[in-house]
Design a protein around this motif. Structure first.
Motif, mmCIF file in Angstrom:
data_model
loop_
_atom_site.group_PDB
_atom_site.id
_atom_site.type_symbol
_atom_site.label_atom_id
_atom_site.label_comp_id
_atom_site.label_asym_id
_atom_site.label_seq_id
_atom_site.Cartn_x
_atom_site.Cartn_y
_atom_site.Cartn_z
ATOM 1 N N ILE A 55 13.522 -33.828 23.572
ATOM 2 C CA ILE A 55 13.705 -35.007 24.426
ATOM 3 C C ILE A 55 13.135 -36.242 23.745
ATOM 4 O O ILE A 55 13.734 -37.329 23.790
ATOM 5 C CB ILE A 55 13.065 -34.779 25.804
ATOM 6 N N SER A 79 15.544 -37.191 21.189
ATOM 7 C CA SER A 79 16.745 -37.751 21.823
ATOM 8 C C SER A 79 16.631 -39.263 21.978
ATOM 9 O O SER A 79 17.603 -40.000 21.789
ATOM 10 C CB SER A 79 16.972 -37.109 23.187
ATOM 11 N N TYR A 80 15.434 -39.712 22.332
ATOM 12 C CA TYR A 80 15.229 -41.151 22.500
ATOM 13 C C TYR A 80 15.493 -41.897 21.195
ATOM 14 O O TYR A 80 16.164 -42.933 21.175
ATOM 15 C CB TYR A 80 13.809 -41.423 22.991
ATOM 16 N N PRO A 89 21.117 -37.512 24.075
ATOM 17 C CA PRO A 89 20.362 -36.295 24.388
ATOM 18 C C PRO A 89 20.765 -35.114 23.518
ATOM 19 O O PRO A 89 21.945 -34.904 23.243
ATOM 20 C CB PRO A 89 20.709 -36.034 25.859
ATOM 21 N N TYR A 143 11.481 -42.736 30.436
ATOM 22 C CA TYR A 143 12.245 -41.666 29.808
ATOM 23 C C TYR A 143 13.045 -40.844 30.827
ATOM 24 O O TYR A 143 13.610 -39.809 30.488
ATOM 25 C CB TYR A 143 11.302 -40.713 29.060
ATOM 26 N N TYR A 154 16.342 -39.164 30.230
ATOM 27 C CA TYR A 154 16.351 -38.093 29.234
ATOM 28 C C TYR A 154 15.659 -36.824 29.724
ATOM 29 O O TYR A 154 15.977 -35.731 29.267
ATOM 30 C CB TYR A 154 15.668 -38.554 27.943
ATOM 31 N N ASN A 155 14.679 -36.974 30.642
ATOM 32 C CA ASN A 155 13.900 -35.789 31.017
ATOM 33 C C ASN A 155 14.162 -35.260 32.425
ATOM 34 O O ASN A 155 13.653 -34.211 32.800
ATOM 35 C CB ASN A 155 12.393 -36.053 30.822
ATOM 36 N N ASN A 179 25.391 -41.777 28.817
ATOM 37 C CA ASN A 179 24.551 -42.349 27.776
ATOM 38 C C ASN A 179 24.439 -43.864 27.895
ATOM 39 O O ASN A 179 23.419 -44.451 27.538
ATOM 40 C CB ASN A 179 25.077 -41.965 26.398
ATOM 41 N N ARG A 182 21.665 -44.651 30.240
ATOM 42 C CA ARG A 182 20.314 -44.414 29.698
ATOM 43 C C ARG A 182 19.705 -45.695 29.132
ATOM 44 O O ARG A 182 18.497 -45.908 29.209
ATOM 45 C CB ARG A 182 20.353 -43.324 28.623
#
Length: 368
Positions: A32, A35-36, A41, A291, A294-295, A336, A339
């Motif tokens: 994760i 991914s950032y 991701p 985050y 993503y999490n 995405n 995000r």
């Protein structure tokens, strides 16, 4: 600083010798974070909030989700909800939090809990305690719920009932906690019992008494939640907190931090989160990257997906997974794009999201 609940979980998993499960979580943490930096991701979320219904027998001052139950849309059927749980498992989600509304209003909630456990996920339940009768408490324990939140927004009936706008709400919540504590002991269960308290100007001075109440009831921990700006309209967050409240907030946070070192039960908040309470009430932007997208994510009773719970309140869905699987949706270009907006969001300090952002923001962000 890491939340104690994460440390407790690691110890419990090690005690059960579930080493492969733990290794997957370690991989997921670093995936994760990577991914950032990749801006896409490469792993599924750590946990998902599944709002199985918007219906609620309360209409609390800090929540307008029950208004969404007036929608003409139909809630997901049992089959539909199970399909979503399968999606979560395929995506590698480690835990699911059943919430609402009031999740115990769903007649199939115990079936959904049992199915999530069968899939190997950790299961958490949020409830106001109204429907947590002795028989339902037995079902929760027997179905293997890992953790339970029961809301108590005051140390007495006057404060809590006013917040929940239902007479008798305090007595019912206390009775529910007592039932689960007794049944846990009788069944030798490891269910984690927590009091969740939303803090505002009406109950700030009662924090020591709420902790004492938790001790007397035999809960494992208490979690304090700073009231959040989570309304689409007529936002009560527009009110201003005066200097007296802010001074009282400083004292309350100092008290909680001291209690964490010497108290009989645990305070679930990390010290880092507690120290941000004043920023929250001052309406300062959250000082770390968010985050959340993503999490974690949130799914509502109609299949709509949101990057976080506040976006549920603000009616900002990313899309609907009735059209595609959550796994397809999670890795899609459509998600995405969102995000980027979430990473830039500094609106809320809501515990579940803020604590994970604090955990994942290492080394610490310079964003203010």
């Amino acid at each position: 600083m890491i939340r104690r609940v994460y440390i407790d979980l690691v110890k419990e998993v090690l005690g059960q010798k579930r080493f492969f499960w733990l290794l997957k979580r370690v991989w997921q943490y670093f995936a994760i974070r990577l991914s950032y930096f990749l801006k896409h991701p490469i792993a599924g979320p750590v946990f998902v909030t599944f709002l199985v219904t918007y219906r609620c027998n309360y209409h609390c001052k800090m929540c307008d989700l029950p208004d969404k139950a007036k929608s003409p849309k139909e809630e997901l059927s049992t089959t539909g909800a199970i399909a979503i749980l399968n999606d979560l498992a395929h995506l590698g989600v480690s835990g699911v939090s059943f919430g609402g509304g009031e999740p115990l209003l769903r007649s199939d909630i115990f079936e959904l809990i049992a199915y999530a456990k069968k899939l190997g996920m950790l299961v958490h339940l949020n409830t106001n305690g109204f429907f947590l009768s002795e028989s339902n408490a037995v079902k929760l324990v027997e179905h293997g719920v890992d953790s339970l939140n029961i809301s108590l927004d005051g140390a007495n009936a006057v404060t809590h009932d006013a917040m929940r706008e239902v007479d008798g709400a305090f007595d019912l919540a206390v009775s529910a906690i007592k039932s689960v504590v007794l049944i846990r002991a009788a069944k030798l269960s490891h269910i984690r019992i927590k009091i969740a308290s939303v803090i505002d100007e009406t109950n700030l001075q009662q924090i020591p008494d709420i902790l004492l109440l938790g001790e007397n009831l035999g809960v494992d921990c208490v979690e304090f939640i700073p009231q959040q700006p989570m309304f689409l309209s007529n936002d009560p967050w527009e009110k201003r907190f005066d200097e007296k409240f802010m001074a009282g907030l400083d004292s309350a946070v100092d008290y909680i931090l001291g209690y964490q070192r010497t108290g009989k039960i645990r305070v679930e908040n990390s010290p880092a989160h507690l120290k941000l309470f004043k920023d929250s009430f001052c309406k300062k932007p959250f000082p770390f990257r968010c985050y959340t997208a993503y999490n974690s994510c949130a799914i509502d009773p109609y299949g709509y997906v949101y990057p976080c719970v506040p976006w549920v309140n603000m009616c900002k869905p990313v899309g609907n997974i009735l059209d595609k699987s959550l796994k397809q949706f999670w890795y899609s270009a459509e998600y995405n794009k969102v995000r980027k907006d979430v990473l830039a969001c500094r609106l809320c300090y809501l515990n579940c999201h803020a604590e994970l952002s604090l955990l994942f923001d290492w080394p610490k962000s310079k964003h203010k």
